[in-house]
Design a protein around this motif. Structure first.
Motif, mmCIF file in Angstrom:
data_model
loop_
_atom_site.group_PDB
_atom_site.id
_atom_site.type_symbol
_atom_site.label_atom_id
_atom_site.label_comp_id
_atom_site.label_asym_id
_atom_site.label_seq_id
_atom_site.Cartn_x
_atom_site.Cartn_y
_atom_site.Cartn_z
ATOM 1 N N SER A 194 0.857 -1.189 0.000
ATOM 2 C CA SER A 194 0.000 0.000 0.000
ATOM 3 C C SER A 194 0.889 1.233 0.000
ATOM 4 N N VAL A 195 0.487 2.243 -0.749
ATOM 5 C CA VAL A 195 1.232 3.508 -0.749
ATOM 6 C C VAL A 195 0.267 4.674 -0.675
ATOM 7 N N GLU B 161 10.679 -0.671 10.050
ATOM 8 C CA GLU B 161 11.187 -0.205 8.745
ATOM 9 C C GLU B 161 10.107 -0.323 7.667
ATOM 10 N N ARG B 162 9.414 -1.440 7.666
ATOM 11 C CA ARG B 162 8.381 -1.670 6.651
ATOM 12 C C ARG B 162 7.303 -0.579 6.691
ATOM 13 N N THR B 163 6.974 -0.155 7.891
ATOM 14 C CA THR B 163 5.901 0.834 8.031
ATOM 15 C C THR B 163 6.425 2.271 8.114
ATOM 16 N N ALA C 133 12.662 8.051 7.312
ATOM 17 C CA ALA C 133 12.082 7.188 6.270
ATOM 18 C C ALA C 133 11.159 8.023 5.378
ATOM 19 N N SER C 134 11.196 7.730 4.062
ATOM 20 C CA SER C 134 10.379 8.525 3.142
ATOM 21 C C SER C 134 8.888 8.305 3.404
ATOM 22 N N ASN C 135 8.546 7.136 3.919
ATOM 23 C CA ASN C 135 7.134 6.850 4.190
ATOM 24 C C ASN C 135 6.794 7.003 5.673
ATOM 25 N N ASN C 136 7.667 7.763 6.368
ATOM 26 C CA ASN C 136 7.371 8.006 7.788
ATOM 27 C C ASN C 136 5.995 8.651 7.908
ATOM 28 N N ILE D 239 2.210 13.393 7.039
ATOM 29 C CA ILE D 239 1.198 14.332 7.559
ATOM 30 C C ILE D 239 1.728 15.761 7.455
ATOM 31 N N LYS D 240 2.987 15.950 7.862
ATOM 32 C CA LYS D 240 3.564 17.294 7.850
ATOM 33 C C LYS D 240 3.701 17.836 6.426
ATOM 34 N N GLU D 241 3.881 16.928 5.486
ATOM 35 C CA GLU D 241 3.970 17.353 4.074
ATOM 36 C C GLU D 241 2.595 17.712 3.509
ATOM 37 N N GLY D 242 1.552 17.505 4.294
ATOM 38 C CA GLY D 242 0.196 17.844 3.848
ATOM 39 C C GLY D 242 -0.414 16.808 2.930
#
Lengths: 286, 379
Positions: free
Chosen positions: B264-265, B334-336, B342-345, B350-353
């Motif tokens: 999922s992305v 790491e996976r999540t 992490a780019s998917n942190n 959220i902070k990136e909107g």
């Protein structure tokens, strides 16, 4: 007969009928009346409030998706009835006329066994068989066919309906055919009737009541089934039982779900009464 | 000569039954006593929260027994509460967007903010989650969350394709796109695809709502089915569906662990956040122990359990929880994306909107959305 004796006899008869009457009132008439009343209630802040408004009926009858679901459910249940009746007849015929009583008892017992397990579990097991990477497509793949999409289709729904109804229809048809007077069959054969003619003009008319009751049971079970169209048909598009779930799940519109349920009850009653009338029509006794 | 004992079959059965009963009695008494003493806590929650992997340790340590009643969807939860007498549920796990309705209907107790580690929350916005506070009083605390976006089978959709909701319209996916059968997440995603990201995909005017309906209808030919929790799992696992709208890692995370080639992305149009918050039921006589349980769920141990919940995983809401997860299972952290940088942190997203809280429709009624969902399913 003195009138007092007659009265006593009525009380006696009533005593035996009473459990059935009480049962029907408690578990059929009572809930049915409540369901009809509920269809006029309103929902405010997720809570049902007692009222006598036509809003739910107007709302549901005015929605195309209700009628789409209604006619789809009718179509699927009718298809299920036709397919189950046609598939069951040769099996029931064989059981009634071609095997010994002992073998028939064993096979009927085997037909009852599926009912020992949950219908939901039996339905889920079809995933393994019908999936694109499932048993059927793997076998077809060996001879260069497929893969075919069978899950989340109307075919999948029909397979689910057959899982639910076919054993029952076979059993009902078998009992019905087994009770056909063999003398009638022999008489027809002695008069030179072909096998097909004997089946069409002697056996089927004689077993008409049982055959029709089997079909009616199949229709009723298919019409009200939620599991097969949801899990094997992918709820695409939804049948009336799924529409009931959708209506209650989101917005908690139990009164609107009651409208759907009442429509289902009315339909089933019409079908059942028509079928019974057909089954016991005078022609059936000839 | 010693006389042989008179041991008839009847006597033997009688004696052995008495002996067995006598031997078993202490065990029966002990078990019953223990069961009688355990305080029963009635829980209303999404599936999985009352299962042993989540509550067993707390039950053993505090001599309580959770009695869960599960629901699917916030409005389903509201109805269950509305139809029950006050005090029926001691603890309620609510979808965060429904907390304000619980509060408005006076179904939940006020909480003491000092009882919870708000200063350790991973994101300050979670401390004052919309609807959790009213007139300066706290009524609910967030315990876990997750992100919804494009869920896909890696054999059918590339990571690049999955970076936009547009992949659902990929011709090769005709009949292979599934929906989780709940209108809010799926319609929220369609709203995001249409560019409704400010203020929220759920806060849209009439024209935008019409456009969302049009876009959703255009997806219909691609749709292979509408599934509940179990059906979604099965259809993704057995490859019947190659992409799924309305879900996220809460489903694919479990399947990934099982070896399924799914992921999922959060796509470029943005994702939707599901948020789960605990409340104490109004009139509960067990508020104290329930509050202790909420504190336990916000402790590092509780957060690690929540992050790896067997039914469906969720992100940690505390830094302590995240650190404990990294110690306990670095692979899962790491996976999540629950590691710094992490780019998917999830917090970074959220902070990136790019993340929008799942909500109920703000300018239409829930009924309008639900009606359309029924029409869509029938189309």
């Amino acid at each position: 007969m003195p009138s007092s004796d007659k009265k006593r006899l009525d009380y006696y008869a009533l005593t035996w009928r009473l459990p059935v009457i009480v049962w029907q009132v408690l578990f059929f008439v009572g809930p049915l009346v409540f369901m009809i009343a509920m269809s006029f209630f309103l929902v405010k802040n997720y809570r049902m409030t007692e009222a006598f408004e036509m809003k739910n009926w107007v709302k549901m009858f005015g929605k195309d998706y209700f009628w789409d679901s209604y006619f789809l459910t009718l179509l699927l249940a009718s298809m299920s009835t036709i397919v189950a009746t046609c598939l069951a007849f040769p099996a029931a015929y064989g059981l009634a006329f071609k095997v010994s009583g002992n073998v028939r008892r064993w096979i009927v017992f085997l037909l009852i066994i599926p009912f020992f397990t949950s219908y939901l579990v039996r339905t889920f097991s079809w995933y393994v068989i019908l999936a694109e990477s499932g048993v059927v497509n793997n076998i077809l793949g060996v001879i260069g066919l497929g893969p075919y999409t069978m899950l989340n289709t109307r075919f999948g729904t029909l397979v689910g309906y057959m899982t639910l109804t076919l054993p029952l229809v076979v059993i009902l048809q078998t009992f019905s055919l087994a009770n056909v007077d063999k003398n009638l069959i022999e008489a027809a054969q002695n008069l030179g009737a072909s096998r097909v003619k004997v089946i069409l003009q002697v056996i089927i008319p004689s077993a008409k009541v049982g055959l029709i009751i089997g079909a009616v049971f199949c229709f009723i079970l298919s019409f009200g089934d939620f599991v097969a169209p949801y899990y094997l048909g992918g709820s695409k598009p939804p049948t009336l039982p799924i529409l009931i779930i959708d209506t209650t799940k989101s917005g908690q519109q139990w009164p609107r779900a009651a409208v759907v349920a009442v429509m289902m009850m009315v339909t089933l009653m019409i079908v059942a009464f028509t079928a019974i009338k057909l089954a016991y029509s005078r022609k059936a006794y000839r | 000569m010693t006389q042989a004992p008179d041991l008839s079959r009847r006597k033997f059965i009688k004696s052995s039954t008495i002996a067995t009963g006598a031997l078993a009695m202490p065990m029966i008494m002990t078990t019953r006593k223990a069961q009688a003493e355990a305080t029963e806590i009635n829980m209303l929650a999404w599936y999985g929260h009352g299962e042993p992997d989540m509550v067993e340790a707390f039950e053993a340590a505090n001599n309580v027994k959770f009695k869960p009643k599960y629901f699917a969807g916030g409005d389903n939860m509201l109805a269950l509460i509305a139809q029950s007498p006050p005090g029926t549920y001691d603890i309620i796990l609510s979808d965060a967007e429904f907390v304000q309705q619980l509060n408005a209907a006076d179904y939940i107790e006020e909480l003491n903010p000092d009882d919870y580690p708000f200063d350790d929350f991973t994101y300050e916005g979670f401390t004052e989650f919309p609807g959790h506070w009213k007139d300066g009083k706290l009524y609910s605390t967030m315990v876990r969350y997750g992100h919804l976006g494009v869920s896909y089978n890696k054999n059918a959709v590339t990571a690049e394709e999955a970076s936009s909701y547009k992949c659902f319209w990929k011709p090769e996916l005709a009949g292979k796109v599934g929906h989780f059968d709940w209108h809010l997440p799926s319609l929220g995603m369609m709203s995001l695809y249409n560019g409704n990201n400010s203020p929220s995909p759920f806060d849209i005017g009439g024209d935008a709502w019409d456009a969302v309906q049009k876009t959703t209808m255009e997806l219909r030919p691609q749709v292979g089915g509408f599934f509940d929790y179990g059906g979604t799992f099965n259809s993704l696992k057995n490859g019947e569906m190659m992409a799924m709208c309305g879900i996220g890692d809460w489903i694919t995370g479990v399947l990934e662990k099982d070896g399924a080639p799914v992921a999922s992305v959060v796509p470029k149009e943005g994702g939707i956040q599901w948020t789960e918050s605990y409340c104490i039921g109004k009139g509960s006589s067990k508020a104290e122990i329930v509050n202790k349980f909420i504190q336990y769920m916000l402790s590092p141990e509780g957060q690690v359990r929540s992050a790896q919940m067997a039914a469906y995983p969720g992100f940690c809401v505390t830094n302590g929880g995240m650190a404990a997860l990294q110690q306990d299972n670095m692979g899962e952290a790491e996976r999540t994306g629950q590691i710094a940088g992490a780019s998917n942190n999830p917090v970074t997203l959220i902070k990136e909107g790019r993340i929008h809280y799942r909500d109920i429709p703000r300018q239409q009624s829930l009924e309008d959305w639900n009606d359309f969902w029924s029409e869509y399913k029938n189309a």
